[in-house]
Design a protein around this motif. Structure first.
Motif, short mmCIF file in Angstrom:
data_model
loop_
_atom_site.label_atom_id
_atom_site.label_comp_id
_atom_site.label_asym_id
_atom_site.label_seq_id
_atom_site.Cartn_x
_atom_site.Cartn_y
_atom_site.Cartn_z
N VAL A 1 0.87 -1.18 0.00
CA VAL A 1 0.00 0.00 0.00
C VAL A 1 0.90 1.22 0.00
CG1 VAL A 1 -1.79 1.24 1.26
CG2 VAL A 1 -1.71 -1.25 1.38
N THR A 2 0.64 2.18 -0.89
CA THR A 2 1.48 3.39 -0.91
C THR A 2 0.69 4.60 -0.49
OG1 THR A 2 0.92 3.61 -3.25
CG2 THR A 2 3.08 2.71 -2.75
N THR A 3 1.32 5.42 0.34
CA THR A 3 0.73 6.72 0.64
C THR A 3 1.86 7.74 0.60
OG1 THR A 3 -0.53 8.03 2.22
CG2 THR A 3 0.89 6.34 3.14
N ALA A 4 1.51 9.00 0.36
CA ALA A 4 2.58 9.95 0.13
C ALA A 4 2.42 11.25 0.90
CB ALA A 4 2.67 10.27 -1.36
N ASP A 5 1.25 11.51 1.40
CA ASP A 5 1.01 12.83 1.97
C ASP A 5 -0.18 12.75 2.91
OD1 ASP A 5 0.00 15.46 2.33
OD2 ASP A 5 1.13 16.11 0.58
N ALA A 6 0.08 12.89 4.21
CA ALA A 6 -0.99 12.69 5.19
C ALA A 6 -2.07 13.77 5.10
CB ALA A 6 -0.41 12.64 6.59
N ALA A 7 -1.75 14.89 4.46
CA ALA A 7 -2.77 15.93 4.35
C ALA A 7 -3.70 15.65 3.17
CB ALA A 7 -2.10 17.29 4.17
N LEU A 8 -3.13 15.27 2.03
CA LEU A 8 -3.95 14.99 0.85
C LEU A 8 -4.58 13.60 0.94
CD1 LEU A 8 -1.56 16.40 -1.89
CD2 LEU A 8 -3.66 17.43 -1.03
N GLU A 9 -3.92 12.71 1.68
CA GLU A 9 -4.42 11.35 1.81
C GLU A 9 -4.60 11.05 3.30
OE1 GLU A 9 -2.16 9.58 -2.09
OE2 GLU A 9 -1.07 9.37 -0.22
N GLY B 1 -13.10 20.37 -9.85
CA GLY B 1 -12.56 20.71 -11.17
C GLY B 1 -11.04 20.66 -11.19
N PRO B 2 -10.38 21.43 -10.28
CA PRO B 2 -8.92 21.43 -10.30
C PRO B 2 -8.34 20.03 -10.06
CG PRO B 2 -9.73 23.27 -9.00
CD PRO B 2 -10.93 22.44 -9.35
N GLY B 3 -8.95 19.28 -9.14
CA GLY B 3 -8.46 17.92 -8.87
C GLY B 3 -8.49 17.05 -10.10
N CYS B 4 -9.61 17.11 -10.81
CA CYS B 4 -9.75 16.28 -12.01
C CYS B 4 -8.74 16.64 -13.08
CB CYS B 4 -11.13 16.47 -12.62
SG CYS B 4 -12.40 15.79 -11.63
N LYS C 1 -5.88 14.67 -4.22
CA LYS C 1 -6.50 14.77 -2.90
C LYS C 1 -7.62 13.74 -2.78
CE LYS C 1 -8.60 18.35 0.06
NZ LYS C 1 -9.34 17.36 0.78
N LYS C 2 -7.66 13.07 -1.65
CA LYS C 2 -8.69 12.04 -1.45
C LYS C 2 -9.71 12.48 -0.40
CE LYS C 2 -5.44 9.18 -3.35
NZ LYS C 2 -4.11 9.70 -3.64
N ASP C 3 -10.97 12.43 -0.76
CA ASP C 3 -12.04 12.71 0.21
C ASP C 3 -12.81 11.43 0.42
OD1 ASP C 3 -11.66 15.62 -0.12
OD2 ASP C 3 -12.49 15.20 -2.11
N GLN C 4 -13.11 11.18 1.70
CA GLN C 4 -13.87 9.97 1.98
C GLN C 4 -15.35 10.29 1.84
OE1 GLN C 4 -13.60 8.05 5.89
NE2 GLN C 4 -12.22 6.65 4.85
N ASN C 5 -15.82 10.17 0.63
CA ASN C 5 -17.18 10.59 0.35
C ASN C 5 -18.13 9.41 0.40
OD1 ASN C 5 -19.46 11.78 -0.51
ND2 ASN C 5 -18.73 12.25 -2.59
N THR C 6 -18.92 9.33 1.47
CA THR C 6 -19.83 8.18 1.56
C THR C 6 -21.28 8.60 1.61
OG1 THR C 6 -19.52 8.25 3.92
CG2 THR C 6 -18.28 6.59 2.72
N SER C 7 -21.51 9.90 1.63
CA SER C 7 -22.90 10.30 1.76
C SER C 7 -23.58 10.20 0.40
CB SER C 7 -23.00 11.70 2.33
OG SER C 7 -23.36 12.60 1.33
N LYS C 8 -24.58 9.36 0.35
CA LYS C 8 -25.31 9.17 -0.90
C LYS C 8 -26.49 10.12 -0.95
CE LYS C 8 -23.71 5.72 -3.45
NZ LYS C 8 -22.88 6.29 -4.43
N ASP C 9 -26.54 10.97 0.06
CA ASP C 9 -27.71 11.81 0.22
C ASP C 9 -27.63 12.98 -0.74
OD1 ASP C 9 -30.01 12.64 1.19
OD2 ASP C 9 -29.36 12.88 3.28
N GLU C 10 -28.40 12.89 -1.82
CA GLU C 10 -28.30 13.91 -2.85
C GLU C 10 -28.72 15.30 -2.35
OE1 GLU C 10 -26.96 13.86 -5.91
OE2 GLU C 10 -26.25 11.89 -5.32
N ASP C 11 -29.64 15.30 -1.37
CA ASP C 11 -30.15 16.60 -0.93
C ASP C 11 -29.07 17.41 -0.24
OD1 ASP C 11 -32.51 15.74 -1.90
OD2 ASP C 11 -33.20 14.95 0.02
N THR C 12 -28.35 16.73 0.66
CA THR C 12 -27.32 17.47 1.38
C THR C 12 -26.13 17.73 0.47
OG1 THR C 12 -26.32 15.42 2.11
CG2 THR C 12 -27.93 16.44 3.59
N ASN C 13 -26.09 17.02 -0.64
CA ASN C 13 -24.91 17.09 -1.47
C ASN C 13 -25.19 17.72 -2.82
OD1 ASN C 13 -22.33 16.64 -1.04
ND2 ASN C 13 -22.39 14.41 -1.22
#
Ligand SMILES: O=c1ccn([C@@H]2O[C@H](COP(=O)(O)OP(=O)(O)O[C@H]3O[C@H](CO)[C@@H](O)[C@H](O)[C@H]3O)[C@@H](O)[C@H]2O)c(=O)[nH]1
Ligand SMILES: [Mn+2]
Length: 776
Positions: free
Chosen positions: A102-110, A510-513, A656-668
């Protein structure tokens, strides 16, 4: 009897997929493109050289790319794997060991919690645990990541038995306990009391783990009272420190249902030494695991790519052990899928359709590219062995005799000066430990040896980075390394079990992509201009010709931006200069581009619908293709030009990695909206939009003026611009709609004023150029 049956049944099946209809459509589009080119050539004089010739050049390029696509998708193949048969056929004790990276490189972005989840999913795989060893490479040398892993290993002692007892599928706890998965536990009534109680306990434990890690992140120094283990991290700089190797957990008794080994690695880094980004990290992991456990197979994943199918190693083994010729499965690649992505793939980066058609098409040639994550490698292939390696070993032996050199000396010049490592490599190359049970390993005892192989100068004057290990010289080290393997004559296979093998996170800004896309297009172009260019690999190596064409197809990804951008600017140019690049509506020839437009869009749309995706998601992907082309790919080309001129080096910018688990379209609600930043990467797209908006206005005004003077009646046969150009211009504006909105939106969703100003400057220059060009 049943046993005999199991032995005779294959572990895997290779099934060619039917695609007659698709092929027909692909050929129709091809013939339409060719007719368009012929038509252009024939009517070149009549239509005046400039726009017609320009369009002809762009369209020739598009036709070339289309041919490459047809080749890539022509023979789709599927693989089926049967892990049950594998388990019937061989005793669990005889399953080969696998080292997990497993590789990781940056505790802030990951964020460490993401890495921890991936590691937990690895530790809980359905495979004899004493055959697994998990190595985490931390290029950020972060004490928080180290701390998080220590805590995770404690949690794993509860989590792993829990998963195995209840046959949990999703073994990354964050997703298992997230809103998406909750019902699984709460609706279970039969297992009721026991399961529910365990579930609640586990959830609490996980929350405690999260809290501890979060606290550590906030205070950034978790180490005060743990000084002993953490002294290595004291007073070090990220890019300037000695190697740190820590055995976090050792499965000392070698018990099959304990916990796999867990080792933390942060390689030595010094400012003056190039560290080769992920490729460098992978090579250090390869060596460290070589001296520690030396498994014949290695699985590597990015820190965000957790195992979603707990049986994935067994599936991969079906492909690795179940082939008649080893040569046919040099490595096993699982496709990259993503979790928690916003609805309808607004950023066009889920890669589902790409992997479904291009990926499986490749499988029918020489096998999928190495994708950097979710891949099982044979260690000996990584060590540079050729498929018919018996011959090679013999040659090496003869060579030794001739030169009077010991084989150890030869191995050292290839693999470096570590005696321990060279010994381990010799084992691998001679095949003595393949598929055999691993002898007792003494991890803590080999710490000294690991320090040596994690040195930043270890690789000088060796074959590391060229003929051995991950190959240096491209920010897409994965594709380059895979290309080297293919060019040695190995084929690769695709592993697509149900449930999906691994899930990771794709950027959602956008910038991430565009940054990710830029890195990819840069890296792919670097390959084209390197010594390992696919063309050389076919001429001098064993890369198959059709496979070479597919490598070229992706290598030129960035270059495609230039004809695409020119073609996208063409309708605006025509409108501004009152010329045309498309036959007028009264000419029958208008049908050719008309059909291309319709058939191509229907063809791509059908691919999305076929994969169970929405029409919206098709459109979003089409749109992102255009946007990437005017930003990421173009800047990829620029960085290559700068590199070739020797002005700057290419760098690996971590996503940058975000742990995105909310499937809730309304809040998102804002989840799918395109975001911008000050980066110049957004200038060309913005300029393109401004130019087109101007062009549309100018042509409207011209139309109204002409109408009022009623010249328009015969006007149709004039060479001036007409409906075709208007439609094309409108299409470009539609494709760049996030940019149109960005012109007036606020905050992250708006294009920063500085970018708009620069783009306006460019647009003004373009308009000026058109004026100049249309002056007689
Ligand atoms: O100096 C570095 C830079 C990156 N990484 C790791 O490399 C992985 C991939 O980086 P990420 O930022 O997630 O890039 P992606 O574009 O998402 O990665 C894809 O593309 C890369 C090549 O550009 C491949 O290496 C990856 O495996 C593939 O998933 C991550 O685990 C990083 O921690 C390092 O270990 N060291
Ligand atoms: Mn990634």
């Amino acid at each position: 009897m049943a046993m005999a049956m199991a032995i005779s049944l294959p572990l895997q099946e290779r099934i060619p997929r039917k695609n007659t209809l698709k092929r027909a459509f692909e050929l129709i589009i091809f013939f339409l493109l060719v007719s368009l080119l012929i038509y252009r050539l024939k009517s070149l004089e009549h239509h005046g050289l400039s726009t017609w010739l320009f369009a002809f050049i762009c369209e020739s390029w598009f036709t070339f790319v289309w041919v490459l696509y047809i080749n890539a998708k022509w023979n789709p193949v599927e693989y089926k794997t049967y892990p049950d048969r594998l388990l019937e056929r061989i005793d669990k004790e005889e399953l080969p060991p696998v080292d997990l990276f497993v590789t990781t490189a940056d505790a802030a972005l990951e964020p460490p919690i993401i890495t921890v989840n991936t590691v937990l999913s690895m530790l809980s795989l359905d495979y004899p645990t004493h055959k697994l060893a998990c190595y985490v490479s931390d290029d950020g040398a972060s004490p928080v990541t180290f701390y998080a892993l220590i805590e995770a290993s404690k949690f794993a002692k509860l989590w792993v038995p829990f998963c195995k007892k209840y046959k949990i599928q999703v073994r990354a706890p964050f997703l298992y306990f997230s809103a998406v998965n909750k019902p699984a536990a709460e609706t279970s009534t039969d297992l009721s009391s026991n399961f529910r109680q365990d579930w609640i306990n586990m959830k609490n434990e996980y929350e405690v783990l999260c809290e501890r890690i979060e606290n550590a992140v906030q205070n950034s120094v978790p180490c005060e009272d743990l000084a002993g283990d953490f002294t290595a991290f004291a007073k070090i700089e990220r890019g300037n420190h000695p190697s740190i190797v820590k055995v976090i957990w050792e499965n000392k008794e070698d018990i099959p249902d304990g916990l796999p080994h867990l080792v933390y690695v942060s390689r030595e880094k010094r400012p003056k030494h190039p560290h080769h980004f992920k490729a460098g990290a992978m090579n250090v992991l390869t060596r460290i695991s070589g001296v520690m456990t030396n498994a014949p197979f290695m699985l590597n994943v990015d820190c965000d790519m957790f195992a979603n199918n707990p049986q994935i190693v067994l599936h991969a083994m079906c492909l690795l052990l179940g082939t008649k010729k080893e040569k046919e499965s040099g490595f096993v690649q699982c496709p990259q899928y993503f979790y928690g992505s916003p609805k309808d793939d607004p950023f066009g980066n889920q890669l589902i359709v790409l992997q479904e058609y291009l990926g499986r098409g490749l499988v029918g040639i020489q096998g999928p590219f190495y994708g950097g994550t979710g891949c099982f490698h044979r260690r000996k292939v990584i060590y540079g062995l050729l498929p018919d390696h018996d011959k090679e070993i013999n040659k090496a032996n003869n060579f030794n005799l001739l030169n009077g050199k010991s084989s150890e000396e030869i191995l050292q010049s290839r693999f470096g000066y570590s005696k321990n490592f060279v010994k381990s490599a010799a084992h691998i190359l001679s095949g003595t430990n393949e598929n055999s049970a691993r002898g007792r390993s003494d991890l803590s005892g080999s710490i000294d040896a690991t320090a040596q192989v994690a040195d930043c100068s270890y690789e000088s004057n060796t074959d590391w980075g060229t003929n051995v290990g991950w190959v240096y010289g491209s920010t897409t080290e994965d594709v380059l390394t895979g290309l080297r393997i293919h060019s040695k004559g190995w084929a690769s296979v695709y592993c697509t079990p149900d449930p999906l093998s691994f899930l990771g996170c794709a950027p959602t800004s956008g910038p991430g992509c565009v940054t990710q896309m830029k890195r990819w297009s840069t890296g792919l172009l670097e390959i084209l201009f390197s010594n390992y260019s696919p063309i050389f690999c076919t001429i001098n190596g064993h890369l198959r010709f059709r496979q070479c064409l597919v490598y070229i197809l992706i290598n030129v990804w960035g270059l495609r931006s230039i004809p695409e951008l020119c073609y996208a600017a063409l309708p605006a140019y025509c409108l501004l200069t009152n010329t045309s690049f498309i036959p007028s509506v009264t000419e029958p020839a208008i049908l050719i581009p008309g059909f291309i437009f319709v058939v191509y869009n229907l063809y791509t749309l059908s691919e999305y619908l076929h994969c169970g995706l929405s029409a919206r998601s098709w459109w979003n992907n089409q749109r992102m293709l255009r946007i990437n082309s005017a930003s990421a790919w173009l800047f990829g080309v620029l960085s290559i030009v700068l590199k070739l001129l020797g002005l700057s080096e290419t760098v690996f910018e971590v996503t940058k990695k975000d742990q995105n688990t909310s499937k809730d379209e309304d809040t998102n609600e804002d989840a799918g909206k395109f975001t911008f930043d000050e980066s110049p990467i957004f200038i060309p797209g913005t300029a393109l939009v401004l130019v087109h908006l101007t062009a549309i206005v100018v042509s409207m005004v011209r139309y109204l003026l002409l109408k009022s003077t009623s010249v328009l009646v015969q006007g149709q046969s004039e060479p001036g611009s007409g409906l075709g150009e208007i439609v094309c211009s409108g299409w470009v504006v539609l494709s760049f709609f996030p940019f149109v909105k960005g012109l007036y939106r606020k905050g992250n969703y708006g294009i920063p004023t500085s970018v708009i100003c620069k783009a306006a400057g460019l647009a003004a220059m373009f308009v000026q150029f058109c004026k100049w060009a249309s002056r007689d």
